[in-house]
Design a protein around this motif. Structure first.
Motif, PDB file in Angstrom:
ATOM      1  N   GLU A  83      83.139   8.572  37.246  1.00 48.46           N
ATOM      2  CA  GLU A  83      83.021   9.360  38.475  1.00 48.46           C
ATOM      3  C   GLU A  83      81.551   9.554  38.846  1.00 48.46           C
ATOM      4  O   GLU A  83      80.717   9.828  37.986  1.00 48.46           O
ATOM      5  CB  GLU A  83      83.686  10.714  38.295  1.00 48.46           C
ATOM      6  CG  GLU A  83      83.659  11.598  39.541  1.00 48.46           C
ATOM      7  CD  GLU A  83      84.397  12.918  39.360  1.00 48.46           C
ATOM      8  OE1 GLU A  83      84.332  13.763  40.268  1.00 48.46           O
ATOM      9  OE2 GLU A  83      85.033  13.090  38.302  1.00 48.46           O
TER      10      GLU A  83
ATOM     11  N   ARG B  50      76.766   2.723  41.816  1.00 51.11           N
ATOM     12  CA  ARG B  50      78.227   2.692  41.929  1.00 51.11           C
ATOM     13  C   ARG B  50      78.826   1.657  40.967  1.00 51.11           C
ATOM     14  O   ARG B  50      79.808   1.923  40.273  1.00 51.11           O
ATOM     15  CB  ARG B  50      78.599   2.363  43.369  1.00 51.11           C
ATOM     16  CG  ARG B  50      80.070   2.180  43.665  1.00 51.11           C
ATOM     17  CD  ARG B  50      80.802   3.484  43.712  1.00 51.11           C
ATOM     18  NE  ARG B  50      81.445   3.816  42.445  1.00 51.11           N
ATOM     19  CZ  ARG B  50      82.005   4.992  42.197  1.00 51.11           C
ATOM     20  NH1 ARG B  50      81.980   5.941  43.097  1.00 51.11           N
ATOM     21  NH2 ARG B  50      82.579   5.226  41.037  1.00 51.11           N
TER      22      ARG B  50
ATOM     23  N   ASP C  86      81.383   2.085  37.700  1.00 52.69           N
ATOM     24  CA  ASP C  86      82.659   1.367  37.680  1.00 52.69           C
ATOM     25  C   ASP C  86      82.796   0.467  36.455  1.00 52.69           C
ATOM     26  O   ASP C  86      83.888   0.315  35.901  1.00 52.69           O
ATOM     27  CB  ASP C  86      82.823   0.536  38.949  1.00 52.69           C
ATOM     28  CG  ASP C  86      82.995   1.394  40.193  1.00 52.69           C
ATOM     29  OD1 ASP C  86      83.376   2.576  40.044  1.00 52.69           O
ATOM     30  OD2 ASP C  86      82.759   0.882  41.306  1.00 52.69           O
TER      31      ASP C  86
ATOM     32  N   GLU D 136      78.263   7.873  50.620  1.00 50.86           N
ATOM     33  CA  GLU D 136      78.907   6.555  50.627  1.00 50.86           C
ATOM     34  C   GLU D 136      79.043   5.992  49.217  1.00 50.86           C
ATOM     35  O   GLU D 136      79.919   5.173  48.955  1.00 50.86           O
ATOM     36  CB  GLU D 136      78.101   5.589  51.498  1.00 50.86           C
ATOM     37  CG  GLU D 136      78.155   5.909  52.984  1.00 50.86           C
ATOM     38  CD  GLU D 136      77.200   5.050  53.797  1.00 50.86           C
ATOM     39  OE1 GLU D 136      76.544   4.165  53.209  1.00 50.86           O
ATOM     40  OE2 GLU D 136      77.100   5.271  55.018  1.00 50.86           O
ATOM     41  N   THR D 137      78.172   6.431  48.315  1.00 56.03           N
ATOM     42  CA  THR D 137      78.167   5.939  46.940  1.00 56.03           C
ATOM     43  C   THR D 137      79.080   6.748  46.037  1.00 56.03           C
ATOM     44  O   THR D 137      79.727   6.201  45.137  1.00 56.03           O
ATOM     45  CB  THR D 137      76.736   5.988  46.368  1.00 56.03           C
ATOM     46  OG1 THR D 137      75.874   5.201  47.189  1.00 56.03           O
ATOM     47  CG2 THR D 137      76.687   5.497  44.934  1.00 56.03           C
ATOM     48  N   ALA D 138      79.152   8.050  46.272  1.00 56.21           N
ATOM     49  CA  ALA D 138      79.797   8.981  45.344  1.00 56.21           C
ATOM     50  C   ALA D 138      81.296   9.099  45.575  1.00 56.21           C
ATOM     51  O   ALA D 138      81.836   8.749  46.625  1.00 56.21           O
ATOM     52  CB  ALA D 138      79.142  10.355  45.474  1.00 56.21           C
ATOM     53  N   ASP D 139      81.965   9.628  44.545  1.00 52.14           N
ATOM     54  CA  ASP D 139      83.382  10.004  44.658  1.00 52.14           C
ATOM     55  C   ASP D 139      83.516  11.433  45.138  1.00 52.14           C
ATOM     56  O   ASP D 139      84.387  11.746  45.940  1.00 52.14           O
ATOM     57  CB  ASP D 139      84.069   9.876  43.291  1.00 52.14           C
ATOM     58  CG  ASP D 139      84.015   8.469  42.737  1.00 52.14           C
ATOM     59  OD1 ASP D 139      84.620   7.578  43.338  1.00 52.14           O
ATOM     60  OD2 ASP D 139      83.354   8.272  41.697  1.00 52.14           O
ATOM     61  N   THR D 140      82.649  12.298  44.599  1.00 52.61           N
ATOM     62  CA  THR D 140      82.687  13.713  44.936  1.00 52.61           C
ATOM     63  C   THR D 140      81.278  14.187  45.264  1.00 52.61           C
ATOM     64  O   THR D 140      80.294  13.517  44.939  1.00 52.61           O
ATOM     65  CB  THR D 140      83.248  14.550  43.765  1.00 52.61           C
ATOM     66  OG1 THR D 140      82.516  14.240  42.572  1.00 52.61           O
ATOM     67  CG2 THR D 140      84.722  14.260  43.544  1.00 52.61           C
TER      68      THR D 140
ATOM     69  N   ALA E 213      85.687  15.948  48.166  1.00 51.54           N
ATOM     70  CA  ALA E 213      85.643  14.494  48.100  1.00 51.54           C
ATOM     71  C   ALA E 213      84.515  13.987  48.994  1.00 51.54           C
ATOM     72  O   ALA E 213      84.363  14.441  50.131  1.00 51.54           O
ATOM     73  CB  ALA E 213      86.980  13.904  48.544  1.00 51.54           C
ATOM     74  N   ALA E 214      83.735  13.048  48.491  1.00 51.21           N
ATOM     75  CA  ALA E 214      82.575  12.566  49.241  1.00 51.21           C
ATOM     76  C   ALA E 214      82.982  11.954  50.580  1.00 51.21           C
ATOM     77  O   ALA E 214      82.320  12.171  51.599  1.00 51.21           O
ATOM     78  CB  ALA E 214      81.799  11.547  48.403  1.00 51.21           C
ATOM     79  N   ALA E 215      84.059  11.190  50.587  1.00 56.08           N
ATOM     80  CA  ALA E 215      84.484  10.537  51.823  1.00 56.08           C
ATOM     81  C   ALA E 215      84.862  11.561  52.888  1.00 56.08           C
ATOM     82  O   ALA E 215      84.557  11.389  54.074  1.00 56.08           O
ATOM     83  CB  ALA E 215      85.663   9.598  51.547  1.00 56.08           C
TER      84      ALA E 215
ATOM     85  N   SER F 242      86.333  20.756  40.680  1.00 56.79           N
ATOM     86  CA  SER F 242      86.192  19.423  41.229  1.00 56.79           C
ATOM     87  C   SER F 242      87.475  19.042  41.931  1.00 56.79           C
ATOM     88  O   SER F 242      88.574  19.420  41.505  1.00 56.79           O
ATOM     89  CB  SER F 242      85.888  18.414  40.116  1.00 56.79           C
ATOM     90  OG  SER F 242      84.671  18.709  39.511  1.00 56.79           O
TER      91      SER F 242
END
Length: 252
Positions: free
Chosen positions: A32, A179, A183, A201-205, A219-221, A251
């Motif tokens: 993450e 990223r 992964d 754009e890179t992160a999940d949160t 959530a980052a998005a 989280s």
């Protein structure tokens, strides 16, 4: 998924009884990426320094892979699997790229495989191995700092101000590598970054600190699609934690 970093009710600061970060809670799973955001002076570097054991926590606990880190003991954090890339990169500038990397490799026998592994992420360093770190460009120095962290096989990787002194085009090249690292290695990453949109754009949160307090998390998005929430969190013009989609203290 496994929780690899857990921070519970952490107070952090530089004087006992006077925390500048208060009641900080965080849980990160393997692989993450968290974007830790906020204006200058919000407490981001203080959080990273405390997680890394460079500052003693004033309250609360830090666990890495279920192992409690002794407050203010960098060796304890390192042995548990946490590696910090500081904002000044802390390279040995008179040593070559290869020598900087070799110093971080725990086994001489592993050097060949470690070298090949990090060069997959940073092929630009392959032709700079015999060059002194102080002679590298800013982008190359940042590559080396992250590469040196990776040869230590972190379970948790902290990167403070990746973009410090770098042109935006260089940052755009480096963040996707972060990223990919998360992964492919499964390391949890905490990324402090002032280029907010690129970080999201890179992160999940993502989590926004203001005056040492978590004022926005999600959530980052989703946050990338709601820039007004980020702006309110930075400027303090409203209470973004009351906004739909954001969470406090946990989280997503």
């Amino acid at each position: 998924m496994t929780t690899v970093l857990k921070c519970t009710h952490m107070d952090a600061g530089y004087s006992k009884g006077r925390p500048c970060v208060r009641h900080f809670d965080l849980e990160l799973e393997d692989g993450e990426v968290l974007a830790l955001l906020g204006p200058n002076g919000a407490g981001k570097t203080t959080v990273l320094s405390t997680l890394a054991g460079l500052l003693p926590s004033l309250n609360g606990t830090v666990e890495i892979a279920n192992r409690v880190v002794k407050p203010g003991q960098a060796r304890s954090a390192s042995q548990a699997g946490l590696v910090l890339v500081p904002d000044d990169r802390s390279l040995f500038t008179t040593l070559t790229v290869e020598e900087n990397l070799r110093l971080a490799v725990t086994s001489r026998r592993a050097w060949s495989s470690e070298r090949a592994s990090v060069l997959e992420y940073f092929p630009a360093l392959s032709e700079r191995m015999k060059v002194a770190a102080g002679s590298l460009s800013g982008g190359e120095q940042q590559m080396l700092a992250i590469a040196r962290a990776l040869v230590q096989h972190p379970k948790v990787l902290l990167i403070d101000e990746l973009s410090m002194g770098l042109a935006p085009v260089v940052v755009e090249r480096l963040l996707p590598i972060v990223r990919t690292v998360a992964d492919t290695t499964g390391a949890a990453v905490v990324l402090v970054e002032q280029h907010v949109q690129l970080a999201l754009e890179t992160a999940d949160t993502a989590l926004v600190l203001r005056h040492g307090t978590n004022v926005l998390q999600g959530a980052a998005a989703e946050l990338a699609d709601a820039p007004h929430l980020i702006e309110d969190a930075y400027l303090g013009t409203s209470d973004p934690l009351s906004s739909k989609g954001s969470q406090q203290g946990t989280s997503p």
